[in-house]
Design a protein around this motif. Structure first.
Motif, PDB file in Angstrom:
ATOM      1  N   SER B  76     -40.857  36.459  48.633  1.00 44.94           N
ATOM      2  CA  SER B  76     -40.550  37.550  47.698  1.00 44.94           C
ATOM      3  C   SER B  76     -41.266  38.844  48.073  1.00 44.94           C
ATOM      4  CB  SER B  76     -40.915  37.121  46.282  1.00 44.94           C
ATOM      5  OG  SER B  76     -42.318  36.963  46.200  1.00 44.94           O
ATOM      6  N   MET B  77     -42.301  38.733  48.971  1.00 46.37           N
ATOM      7  CA  MET B  77     -43.013  39.935  49.402  1.00 46.37           C
ATOM      8  C   MET B  77     -42.217  40.743  50.421  1.00 46.37           C
ATOM      9  SD  MET B  77     -46.811  38.545  50.173  1.00 46.37           S
ATOM     10  CE  MET B  77     -47.138  39.961  51.213  1.00 46.37           C
ATOM     11  N   ILE B  78     -41.261  40.061  51.072  1.00 48.05           N
ATOM     12  CA  ILE B  78     -40.590  40.716  52.198  1.00 48.05           C
ATOM     13  C   ILE B  78     -39.369  41.468  51.691  1.00 48.05           C
ATOM     14  CG2 ILE B  78     -39.327  40.293  54.341  1.00 48.05           C
ATOM     15  CD1 ILE B  78     -41.220  37.871  54.684  1.00 48.05           C
ATOM     16  N   PRO B  79     -39.358  42.778  51.886  1.00 41.98           N
ATOM     17  CA  PRO B  79     -38.215  43.576  51.406  1.00 41.98           C
ATOM     18  C   PRO B  79     -36.982  43.282  52.256  1.00 41.98           C
ATOM     19  CG  PRO B  79     -39.740  44.935  52.632  1.00 41.98           C
ATOM     20  CD  PRO B  79     -40.373  43.603  52.545  1.00 41.98           C
ATOM     21  N   PRO B  80     -35.794  43.355  51.648  1.00 47.57           N
ATOM     22  CA  PRO B  80     -34.555  43.056  52.382  1.00 47.57           C
ATOM     23  C   PRO B  80     -34.408  43.914  53.633  1.00 47.57           C
ATOM     24  CG  PRO B  80     -34.130  43.376  50.044  1.00 47.57           C
ATOM     25  CD  PRO B  80     -35.560  43.693  50.250  1.00 47.57           C
ATOM     26  N   SER B  81     -34.997  45.130  53.642  1.00 52.21           N
ATOM     27  CA  SER B  81     -34.841  46.012  54.799  1.00 52.21           C
ATOM     28  C   SER B  81     -35.500  45.436  56.048  1.00 52.21           C
ATOM     29  CB  SER B  81     -35.444  47.381  54.480  1.00 52.21           C
ATOM     30  OG  SER B  81     -36.807  47.195  54.128  1.00 52.21           O
ATOM     31  N   GLU B  82     -36.476  44.523  55.844  1.00 54.33           N
ATOM     32  CA  GLU B  82     -37.173  43.926  56.992  1.00 54.33           C
ATOM     33  C   GLU B  82     -36.300  42.938  57.759  1.00 54.33           C
ATOM     34  OE1 GLU B  82     -40.233  43.803  58.653  1.00 54.33           O
ATOM     35  OE2 GLU B  82     -40.430  45.802  57.770  1.00 54.33           O
ATOM     36  N   ILE B  83     -35.245  42.458  57.075  1.00 53.34           N
ATOM     37  CA  ILE B  83     -34.437  41.398  57.691  1.00 53.34           C
ATOM     38  C   ILE B  83     -33.398  42.037  58.599  1.00 53.34           C
ATOM     39  CG2 ILE B  83     -32.923  39.456  57.217  1.00 53.34           C
ATOM     40  CD1 ILE B  83     -34.330  39.352  54.430  1.00 53.34           C
ATOM     41  N   ASP B  84     -33.437  41.671  59.874  1.00 54.84           N
ATOM     42  CA  ASP B  84     -32.523  42.252  60.860  1.00 54.84           C
ATOM     43  C   ASP B  84     -31.076  41.913  60.538  1.00 54.84           C
ATOM     44  OD1 ASP B  84     -34.520  43.352  62.248  1.00 54.84           O
ATOM     45  OD2 ASP B  84     -34.734  41.677  63.675  1.00 54.84           O
ATOM     46  N   GLU B  85     -30.234  42.767  61.030  1.00 54.35           N
ATOM     47  CA  GLU B  85     -28.803  42.482  60.946  1.00 54.35           C
ATOM     48  C   GLU B  85     -28.514  41.141  61.620  1.00 54.35           C
ATOM     49  OE1 GLU B  85     -24.793  42.850  60.335  1.00 54.35           O
ATOM     50  OE2 GLU B  85     -26.368  44.189  59.570  1.00 54.35           O
ATOM     51  N   GLY B  86     -27.812  40.278  60.911  1.00 55.91           N
ATOM     52  CA  GLY B  86     -27.421  39.005  61.522  1.00 55.91           C
ATOM     53  C   GLY B  86     -28.464  37.909  61.366  1.00 55.91           C
ATOM     54  N   ALA B  87     -29.706  38.260  61.010  1.00 57.99           N
ATOM     55  CA  ALA B  87     -30.719  37.226  60.834  1.00 57.99           C
ATOM     56  C   ALA B  87     -30.799  36.876  59.351  1.00 57.99           C
ATOM     57  CB  ALA B  87     -32.066  37.713  61.336  1.00 57.99           C
ATOM     58  N   SER B  88     -31.549  35.858  59.036  1.00 59.07           N
ATOM     59  CA  SER B  88     -31.667  35.488  57.627  1.00 59.07           C
ATOM     60  C   SER B  88     -33.136  35.470  57.254  1.00 59.07           C
ATOM     61  CB  SER B  88     -31.048  34.114  57.397  1.00 59.07           C
ATOM     62  OG  SER B  88     -31.826  33.162  58.075  1.00 59.07           O
ATOM     63  N   ILE B  89     -33.391  35.352  55.969  1.00 61.32           N
ATOM     64  CA  ILE B  89     -34.767  35.305  55.481  1.00 61.32           C
ATOM     65  C   ILE B  89     -35.506  34.110  56.099  1.00 61.32           C
ATOM     66  CG2 ILE B  89     -34.027  34.021  53.435  1.00 61.32           C
ATOM     67  CD1 ILE B  89     -36.845  36.560  53.383  1.00 61.32           C
ATOM     68  N   GLY B  90     -34.714  33.051  56.389  1.00 59.47           N
ATOM     69  CA  GLY B  90     -35.314  31.853  56.994  1.00 59.47           C
ATOM     70  C   GLY B  90     -35.980  32.175  58.325  1.00 59.47           C
ATOM     71  N   LEU B  91     -35.298  32.988  59.131  1.00 58.35           N
ATOM     72  CA  LEU B  91     -35.862  33.340  60.439  1.00 58.35           C
ATOM     73  C   LEU B  91     -37.156  34.130  60.273  1.00 58.35           C
ATOM     74  CD1 LEU B  91     -32.661  34.325  62.447  1.00 58.35           C
ATOM     75  CD2 LEU B  91     -34.082  32.277  62.671  1.00 58.35           C
ATOM     76  N   VAL B  92     -37.125  35.072  59.325  1.00 56.10           N
ATOM     77  CA  VAL B  92     -38.319  35.890  59.103  1.00 56.10           C
ATOM     78  C   VAL B  92     -39.482  35.014  58.637  1.00 56.10           C
ATOM     79  CG1 VAL B  92     -39.272  37.828  57.815  1.00 56.10           C
ATOM     80  CG2 VAL B  92     -36.890  37.880  58.563  1.00 56.10           C
ATOM     81  N   MET B  93     -39.175  34.090  57.737  1.00 58.13           N
ATOM     82  CA  MET B  93     -40.241  33.224  57.233  1.00 58.13           C
ATOM     83  C   MET B  93     -40.804  32.336  58.333  1.00 58.13           C
ATOM     84  SD  MET B  93     -41.041  34.009  54.302  1.00 58.13           S
ATOM     85  CE  MET B  93     -42.238  32.707  54.138  1.00 58.13           C
ATOM     86  N   ALA B  94     -39.942  31.924  59.251  1.00 53.26           N
ATOM     87  CA  ALA B  94     -40.421  31.132  60.379  1.00 53.26           C
ATOM     88  C   ALA B  94     -41.421  31.950  61.180  1.00 53.26           C
ATOM     89  CB  ALA B  94     -39.249  30.708  61.256  1.00 53.26           C
TER      90      ALA B  94
END
Ligand SMILES: Nc1ncnc2c1ncn2[C@@H]1O[C@H](COP(=O)(O)OP(=O)(O)O)[C@@H](O)[C@H]1O
Ligand SMILES: [Mg+2]
Lengths: 265, 493
Positions: B76-94
């Motif tokens: 919930s800390m990660i703003p949607p803008s941080e997530i790259d096009e085509g990637a998902s929140i799962g990748l960022v959390m990894a």
């Protein structure tokens, strides 16, 4: 004390069917049959009695070479069937067993129909030329096995679905279907109830007209009822062999007397 | 405090508990164990049980739940803008979790100070460099958000571990007190321990069953998901298998029929090899072989079952395939030019058949041995030869069991993957020519899920539908096989 054998007086001098001379049987190192000589008459019921483990089954199985199927079993001595050595190299045990049929302690019908159980032997020995022939053999055998009336309406039902007594009579019918000359029976009634036992005993008496029958039994009453000759085995030895009436009324060996009066066994 | 320490402490407490429970019960009975309801050791075991089971139970649940809770709160800390096009929140959390672990390792090795690791305003460029120096694998473009998220993760992990340690120790102490207090002569420790053991066994059985159910459910959910994106009718009855590789669906044809056909065809070839060879081997071993030969040959055959299937796959690829081409290919011994390449239904089928031989032979051997000797005696007693007896009495008697064994082998064939991948190729094709390359359901599951697959596209989700198809197919086969085998068993009881 025992029922007198019904036909002892009618017993005149018979032909010798099987003649065993100084037979030894070994299971590996175990000496199971020691020097047994016996002459089994044609058209006679011969009973083998004796305590468990004394070698009755073993000796019975030497008479149709069923012991050949046991690897560690060795047989020495002479056994003649109609004067011919059954252990001679040129004798085919498979042919021999068609002539010397066997009925086992536990009824062992094949997992096939009643008809096919009976037809099994005639088929492998080529006794029938046509389906009609085979039908005749099946009916005749089932009649001899005293079971025809009970199964004639369901010849194509599985043989394993019959009651224990019926199964045993089916096995007897199966054994006579190959037209044997001798019928060996190893405790054929020990898995049966008294009524089925009576039926099988009656059947054995019937069979005597055509065959030489050898029966192993644990019941002294049964031996007395169905047999004309009795052989008493003890620890691998043939202790006494004589007319059934003599064995049961006036045995000459002390061990026989002890056994039939219940002191050893 | 590391986890291993916690485990050791709990074990130590339980050992003390065992001793205390035992001696207290004995003391209460005046040293005469006959006055106790149960043997002294049962009082000890009761204490041991009351310490270990709740303490380790809570620990396991905590360890499973903690990462999930932390992930959720950090995500919930990660703003949607941080997530790259085509990637998902799962990748960022990894990425976050990798970084967090990197920081922990770097601190443990001493390449990064604790202050720096926890400093919320640390320069993240410097941070990345430090982590790389420490030999921790981090992607080059760590953003400030990710570093902060990683730091937050570490804080929560540390706090969580502390609470867990405290709780577990508290529970262990409570269990100790409870169990020792119970250690009185009239307490039925033996019955309580008995119940405990039963609960343990039930627990093990339920884990096995629950995982099976869990697997089926995860398959089912994803299958339903797939059918939302792709018409079920087209999947079940489509005769073309042509997934588009662009990854964005729409143009793919995902008909299962060619794959089922390949599975079926290869399995048939395999069974055509395995049934006669396996069955004859079983007959030889059980009826003809001397005990010496049997003692040697049976384990040898069973070694075949222990060879990893990838080895069979190599055998298919390097030996059987080229050999078949040499026989049936262009300019081959037969001069027929039926087979173009090494990969073919035949190649995979034959090798799979070899793999299945021990399944068929060893099960059939057991079943043939279970046919009572009296049955054979009956046949010999009539004057039948050995082969007549086997053909007309033993095999018919064993037939239901043998059919069961064959069905089990068939379900192995259907589920086999590696041999197909290496031996039969990857072309989904509806053809009758056994010398052509084809592919199976299992091989396609692998190829749909390997590589960069987007798990939301029908091209990837179809793997679950395929898995479900396979599962239902083999389940039916196994149920039929088990019913048949069981029925057969009853016959001789
Ligand atoms: N297949 C066998 N292998 C080894 N020993 C056997 C075998 N069959 C029988 N025996 C032994 O031979 C002896 C006689 O057995 P058996 O003929 O079965 O006795 P009975 O039928 O009179 O009870 C026994 O000591 C038994 O242990
Ligand atoms: Mg016996």
């Amino acid at each position: 004390m025992y029922d007198a054998p019904k036909l002892e007086t009618a017993l005149d001098q018979q032909d010798i069917k099987i003649s065993a001379d100084k037979v030894q049987v070994y299971y590996g190192e175990t000496h199971a049959i020691k020097d047994v000589s016996v002459e089994i008459e044609d058209k006679t019921v011969t009973a083998f009695i004796g305590p468990s483990g004394c070698g009755k089954s073993t000796f019975l199985r030497t008479l149709n070479r069923m012991n050949d199927t046991i690897d560690i079993c060795r047989v020495q001595g002479n056994i003649l069937l109609d004067g011919e050595d059954i252990y001679h190299a040129k004798v085919d045990p498979v042919q021999l067993r068609a002539k010397v049929g066997m009925v086992f302690q536990k009824p062992n019908p094949f997992p096939k129909s009643i008809y096919d159980n009976i037809a099994y032997g005639p088929r492998i020995h080529g006794l029938a030329n046509s389906k009609a022939d085979l039908d005749v053999i099946v009916e005749k055998s089932l009649r001899r096995g005293a079971i025809w009336d009970e199964v004639k309406d369901r010849l194509h039902a599985p043989g394993t679905g019959l009651s224990g007594g019926q199964q045993q009579r089916l096995c007897i019918a199966r054994a006579v279907a190959t037209e044997p000359e001798v019928l060996l029976m190893d405790e054929p009634c020990s898995a049966l109830d008294p009524i089925a036992t009576a039926q099988v005993e009656e059947l054995i008496d019937e069979l005597r007209k055509n065959y030489s029958v050898v029966i192993v039994t644990h019941s002294m009453q049964q031996a007395a009822r169905v047999s004309q000759k009795t052989a008493f085995f003890h620890l691998g030895n043939l202790v006494e062999y004589d007319d059934t009436s003599k064995i049961f009324t006036n045995p000459s060996d002390e061990r026989t007397e002890s056994y039939i009066t219940g002191r050893i066994g | 405090m590391p986890l291993s320490w916690l485990v050791i402490i709990v074990l130590a407490v339980s050992a003390v508990g065992y001793y205390l429970g035992r001696s207290r019960a004995l003391a209460a009975a005046g040293g005469n164990s006959r006055d106790l309801h149960s043997l002294p050791s049962y009082y000890g075991a009761n204490v041991l049980m009351k310490i270990i089971v709740p303490a380790f139970g809570v620990m396991v649940i905590w360890l499973l739940a903690q990462p999930l809770i932390i992930d959720r709160s950090v995500a919930s800390m990660i703003p949607p803008s941080e997530i790259d096009e085509g990637a998902s929140i799962g990748l960022v959390m990894a990425e976050v979790n990798r970084t967090a672990e990197g920081i922990r390792n770097a601190v443990a090795e001493g390449t990064m100070s604790r202050e720096m690791a926890e400093d919320g305003r640390a320069e993240f460029v410097d941070f990345t460099q430090r982590l790389k120096d420490a030999g921790q694998i981090v992607t080059s473009n760590l953003s400030a958000t990710i570093v902060r998220a990683a730091q937050r993760t570490n804080e929560m992990v540390a706090a969580g571990n502390m609470y867990m340690t405290a709780l577990v120790l508290l529970i262990a102490a409570a269990g100790l007190g409870w169990g020792v207090k119970e250690a009185k002569p009239l307490f039925r420790a033996r019955n309580v321990v008995e119940q405990g053991i039963r609960a343990l066994l039930i627990g093990a059985a339920s884990i096995a069953i629950l995982t099976t159910i869990g697997i089926v459910f995860s398959l089912a959910f994803n299958t339903v998901e797939f059918f939302r994106l792709y018409n079920a009718w087209d999947f079940l009855f489509g005769v073309e298998w042509a997934p588009s590789f662009s990854g964005r669906g729409g143009s793919s044809s995902l008909g299962v029929i060619p794959l089922l056909w390949g599975t079926f065809y290869i399995s048939i070839v395999a069974l055509a090899v395995a049934i006669p060879v396996g069955l004859f081997a079983a007959i030889y071993l059980s009826e003809y072989a001397s005990p010496k030969v049997r003692a040697f040959a049976k384990p040898m055959l069973e070694i075949l079952a222990g060879i990893p299937t990838i080895v069979y796959g190599l055998f298919a690829l390097l030996t059987v395939g080229p050999l078949l081409v040499e026989i049936f290919g262009e300019g081959g011994w037969l001069g027929v030019n039926w087979q173009g390449g090494g990969r073919a239904v035949m190649t995979a089928g034959i090798v799979m058949g070899i793999m299945l031989i021990p399944f068929v032979s060893s099960l059939s051997d057991d079943i043939i041995n279970a046919v009572p000797q009296s049955m054979r005696d009956g046949s010999y007693g009539i004057g039948a030869t050995q082969s007549e007896t086997i053909r007309q009495v033993v095999i018919p008697a064993a037939l239901p069991g043998i059919v069961g064994a064959i069905l089990l082998a068939a379900s192995r064939a259907i589920g086999e993957t590696m041999i197909v991948v290496l031996g039969a190729g990857a072309a989904a094709r509806l053809s009758l020519n056994p010398f052509e390359a084809m592919t199976t359901v299992t091989a396609k599951i692998v190829s749909q899920l390997t590589g960069d697959s987007d798990f939301a596209s029908p091209e990837a989700l179809v793997a679950f539908a395929l898995g479900m198809t396979l599962f239902i197919l083999t389940l039916c086969l196994n149920v039929i096989a088990l019913v048949i085998v069981r029925k057969y068993r009853e016959q001789y009881d």
